[in-house]
Design a protein around this motif. Structure first.
Motif, mmCIF file in Angstrom:
data_model
loop_
_atom_site.group_PDB
_atom_site.id
_atom_site.type_symbol
_atom_site.label_atom_id
_atom_site.label_comp_id
_atom_site.label_asym_id
_atom_site.label_seq_id
_atom_site.Cartn_x
_atom_site.Cartn_y
_atom_site.Cartn_z
ATOM 1 N N LYS A 203 0.965 -1.095 0.034
ATOM 2 C CA LYS A 203 -0.026 -0.173 -0.187
ATOM 3 C C LYS A 203 0.961 1.302 -0.001
ATOM 4 C CE LYS A 203 -3.890 2.275 2.488
ATOM 5 N NZ LYS A 203 -3.417 3.471 2.422
ATOM 6 N N ASP A 207 0.829 4.042 -3.226
ATOM 7 C CA ASP A 207 0.401 5.233 -2.618
ATOM 8 C C ASP A 207 1.573 6.288 -3.266
ATOM 9 O OD1 ASP A 207 -2.081 4.643 -1.549
ATOM 10 O OD2 ASP A 207 -1.106 4.689 0.501
ATOM 11 N N ASN A 210 1.532 6.865 -6.818
ATOM 12 C CA ASN A 210 0.175 7.555 -7.278
ATOM 13 C C ASN A 210 0.491 8.983 -7.059
ATOM 14 O OD1 ASN A 210 -1.213 5.506 -8.018
ATOM 15 N ND2 ASN A 210 -2.187 5.188 -6.203
ATOM 16 N N ASN A 211 1.410 9.334 -5.994
ATOM 17 C CA ASN A 211 1.929 10.701 -5.802
ATOM 18 C C ASN A 211 2.992 11.189 -6.589
ATOM 19 O OD1 ASN A 211 0.248 10.900 -3.407
ATOM 20 N ND2 ASN A 211 1.819 10.089 -2.150
ATOM 21 N N SER A 254 -8.022 3.886 -1.374
ATOM 22 C CA SER A 254 -8.403 4.673 -0.188
ATOM 23 C C SER A 254 -9.619 5.328 -0.445
ATOM 24 C CB SER A 254 -7.275 5.793 -0.124
ATOM 25 O OG SER A 254 -7.126 6.506 -1.569
#
Length: 308
Positions: A203, A207, A210-211, A254
């Protein structure tokens, strides 16, 4: 006489025999001594088969350096093609080659030498091998978006790329550790341990990816607004395939709660529509019936008064 000189001498003799004197112009054939003398002059001048004196020593040194740099970069790109490690392992070779190509095009020594080097190496023939190689490497590097993995000065990997690769290696280590040493294709029952114990690491990696994508669209740490570099994209693709296809783990999301809320609202809209339509039509019927009741009651009162 050296073997190469003998070969050159035989070549001159063959030309003399084949060509001979031109028609209408009697000419004395060259004597053997004269042929040897001519061969010696060509030898001293450097006119040897495969080693024509087209380049000055400095120009030949620059060409040799570019050739060695091209070979090193080609070897690096080929070895790091799968899994993709082009940007992180080959950026030094690439920038060294760019510098070597720049040395050919820039002034080296006096202006005449520089002009001769650039003209002789870059544009003296139709193929222009050095230019073609340089264009190929530049296009490959740009297609891989390697600049988005490096710092602005290209001295090394950016901090965000180092962080991502560190998490990527931790994820692979977690996968391997929880497979309990068995082949992933032969032990599907052990995948639950992978999904359970590696969920947090995966995870975090997802994340962070994606950031990085969001940052890159706005022009991130590298200063280039484009796709992420091929190393990062390939690493994330590998991890997602292992996680979802091989291990059949659920992908953490999320935005689950907002998605469920919006979906529920959309599904509930038809119920609200039909219920409101039903209530509205029923109310309308009541309003239409009400005047009839009033009229009937008034008529009944008039009849009663008439017969009273």
């Amino acid at each position: 006489m050296a073997p190469v000189r003998c070969l050159l001498l035989l070549l001159l003799l063959a030309l003399e025999l084949v060509l001979g004197p031109a028609a209408g112009e009697p000419r004395r054939p060259l004597a053997l001594g004269e042929v040897e003398e001519l061969a010696e002059e060509l030898w001293d001048a450097g006119w040897l088969p495969g080693d024509l004196p087209e380049l000055e020593p400095e120009c030949r040194r620059l060409l040799s350096a570019f050739a060695e740099g091209s070979a090193a970069l080609t070897d690096c790109l080929g070895r790091r093609a799968r899994p993709v490690r082009l940007c992180q392992d080959c950026h030094r070779h690439y920038h060294r080659l760019i510098a070597q190509y720049g040395n050919i095009t820039r002034a080296v020594g006096n202006s005449s030498e520089s002009h001769n080097c650039a003209k002789s190496i870059l544009t003296s023939d139709r193929l222009q091998i050095v230019v073609t190689l340089s264009v190929f490497f530049n296009e490959t590097w740009e297609a891989a978006n390697c600049a988005n993995c490096l710092k602005n000065n290209s001295e090394g990997l950016s901090n965000s790329t180092v962080e991502f690769l560190d998490l990527f290696n931790k994820s692979l280590t977690c996968f391997e550790h929880n497979l309990q040493g068995q082949t992933i294709y032969l032990s599907p029952n052990n995948y639950t341990e992978v999904c359970k114990n590696c969920n947090e690491t995966y995870k975090m990696l997802n994340d962070l990816y994606n950031n990085l994508q969001r940052m890159n669209r706005q022009g991130g740490e590298s200063g280039h607004s484009a796709h992420l570099c091929i190393d990062v994209e390939d690493a994330m693709n590998i991890t997602r395939k292992l996680w979802s296809r091989t291990f059949n783990c659920s992908v953490p999301c999320s935005d689950t709660v907002p998605v469920i809320a919006v979906s529920s609202f959309i599904l509930f809209l038809p119920v609200v529509f039909y219920l409101s339509s039903f209530l509205h039509s029923k109310q309308k019927k009541r309003i239409l019936i009400l005047p009839k009741r009033i009229q009937s009651n008034a008529s009944l009162v008039n009849i009663q008064e008439k017969y009273s």
